[in-house]
Design a protein around this motif. Structure first.
Motif, mmCIF file in Angstrom:
data_model
loop_
_atom_site.group_PDB
_atom_site.id
_atom_site.type_symbol
_atom_site.label_atom_id
_atom_site.label_comp_id
_atom_site.label_asym_id
_atom_site.label_seq_id
_atom_site.Cartn_x
_atom_site.Cartn_y
_atom_site.Cartn_z
ATOM 1 N N MET A 17 0.815 -1.204 0.000
ATOM 2 C CA MET A 17 0.000 0.000 0.000
ATOM 3 C C MET A 17 0.854 1.262 0.000
ATOM 4 O O MET A 17 1.861 1.337 0.688
ATOM 5 C CB MET A 17 -0.888 -0.029 1.258
ATOM 6 C CG MET A 17 -2.053 0.912 1.237
ATOM 7 S SD MET A 17 -3.095 0.721 2.715
ATOM 8 C CE MET A 17 -3.756 -0.906 2.460
ATOM 9 N N THR A 18 0.441 2.247 -0.783
ATOM 10 C CA THR A 18 1.092 3.549 -0.788
ATOM 11 C C THR A 18 0.442 4.436 0.269
ATOM 12 O O THR A 18 -0.617 4.091 0.815
ATOM 13 C CB THR A 18 0.946 4.245 -2.149
ATOM 14 O OG1 THR A 18 -0.439 4.540 -2.363
ATOM 15 C CG2 THR A 18 1.491 3.389 -3.287
ATOM 16 N N VAL A 19 1.046 5.578 0.524
ATOM 17 C CA VAL A 19 0.476 6.524 1.487
ATOM 18 C C VAL A 19 -0.895 6.993 1.012
ATOM 19 O O VAL A 19 -1.836 7.084 1.805
ATOM 20 C CB VAL A 19 1.435 7.718 1.716
ATOM 21 C CG1 VAL A 19 0.784 8.778 2.583
ATOM 22 C CG2 VAL A 19 2.723 7.258 2.358
ATOM 23 N N SER A 20 -1.026 7.266 -0.273
ATOM 24 C CA SER A 20 -2.320 7.707 -0.822
ATOM 25 C C SER A 20 -3.383 6.635 -0.645
ATOM 26 O O SER A 20 -4.528 6.930 -0.283
ATOM 27 C CB SER A 20 -2.187 8.056 -2.305
ATOM 28 O OG SER A 20 -1.359 9.168 -2.466
ATOM 29 N N GLN A 21 -3.010 5.391 -0.899
ATOM 30 C CA GLN A 21 -3.954 4.286 -0.727
ATOM 31 C C GLN A 21 -4.340 4.120 0.735
ATOM 32 O O GLN A 21 -5.500 3.854 1.051
ATOM 33 C CB GLN A 21 -3.359 2.987 -1.271
ATOM 34 C CG GLN A 21 -3.202 2.978 -2.772
ATOM 35 C CD GLN A 21 -2.357 1.827 -3.267
ATOM 36 O OE1 GLN A 21 -1.419 1.382 -2.595
ATOM 37 N NE2 GLN A 21 -2.676 1.334 -4.454
ATOM 38 N N LEU A 22 -3.372 4.298 1.620
ATOM 39 C CA LEU A 22 -3.647 4.207 3.053
ATOM 40 C C LEU A 22 -4.640 5.278 3.472
ATOM 41 O O LEU A 22 -5.610 4.988 4.186
ATOM 42 C CB LEU A 22 -2.356 4.338 3.858
ATOM 43 C CG LEU A 22 -2.496 4.367 5.378
ATOM 44 C CD1 LEU A 22 -3.150 3.092 5.896
ATOM 45 C CD2 LEU A 22 -1.143 4.585 6.042
ATOM 46 N N ALA A 23 -4.410 6.497 3.040
ATOM 47 C CA ALA A 23 -5.321 7.596 3.385
ATOM 48 C C ALA A 23 -6.743 7.291 2.931
ATOM 49 O O ALA A 23 -7.701 7.473 3.692
ATOM 50 C CB ALA A 23 -4.834 8.902 2.757
ATOM 51 N N LYS A 24 -6.861 6.810 1.721
ATOM 52 C CA LYS A 24 -8.192 6.522 1.169
ATOM 53 C C LYS A 24 -8.871 5.371 1.923
ATOM 54 O O LYS A 24 -10.025 5.466 2.312
ATOM 55 C CB LYS A 24 -8.051 6.181 -0.316
ATOM 56 C CG LYS A 24 -9.347 6.145 -1.070
ATOM 57 C CD LYS A 24 -9.101 5.881 -2.544
ATOM 58 C CE LYS A 24 -9.360 7.158 -3.310
ATOM 59 N NZ LYS A 24 -9.266 6.967 -4.769
ATOM 60 N N LYS A 25 -8.126 4.294 2.133
ATOM 61 C CA LYS A 25 -8.709 3.120 2.783
ATOM 62 C C LYS A 25 -9.037 3.366 4.258
ATOM 63 O O LYS A 25 -10.012 2.833 4.783
ATOM 64 C CB LYS A 25 -7.766 1.928 2.650
ATOM 65 C CG LYS A 25 -8.390 0.631 3.095
ATOM 66 C CD LYS A 25 -7.579 -0.569 2.676
ATOM 67 C CE LYS A 25 -8.289 -1.847 3.124
ATOM 68 N NZ LYS A 25 -7.549 -3.033 2.752
ATOM 69 N N ALA A 26 -8.221 4.186 4.924
ATOM 70 C CA ALA A 26 -8.433 4.467 6.348
ATOM 71 C C ALA A 26 -9.408 5.623 6.576
ATOM 72 O O ALA A 26 -9.768 5.902 7.711
ATOM 73 C CB ALA A 26 -7.101 4.776 7.019
#
Length: 66
Positions: A17-26
């Protein structure tokens, strides 16, 4: 609670997971995800829970213990 940046980065790597993906998923801001993944500092229980859930780890594993 203090953020364990290394634990967050390792969990992100395990999840691919990238930081952007983490932000979106969380469901947190990009700035919050960046802080957890690279800057550290303090975070609240709700955010630890969101980040941990998004990464598939127990939130307590993301807390820096000194």
């Amino acid at each position: 609670m203090e953020i364990n940046v290394t634990a967050v980065r390792l969990a992100m790597a395990d999840a691919g997971m990238t930081v952007s993906q983490l932000a979106k998923k969380a469901h947190v801001s990009q700035a919050t995800a960046v802080r957890y993944a690279s800057k550290g500092g303090n975070g609240g229980p709700k955010t630890f829970h969101k980040i941990g859930q998004a990464l598939g780890v127990k939130p307590s594993t993301l807390v820096l213990v000194r």
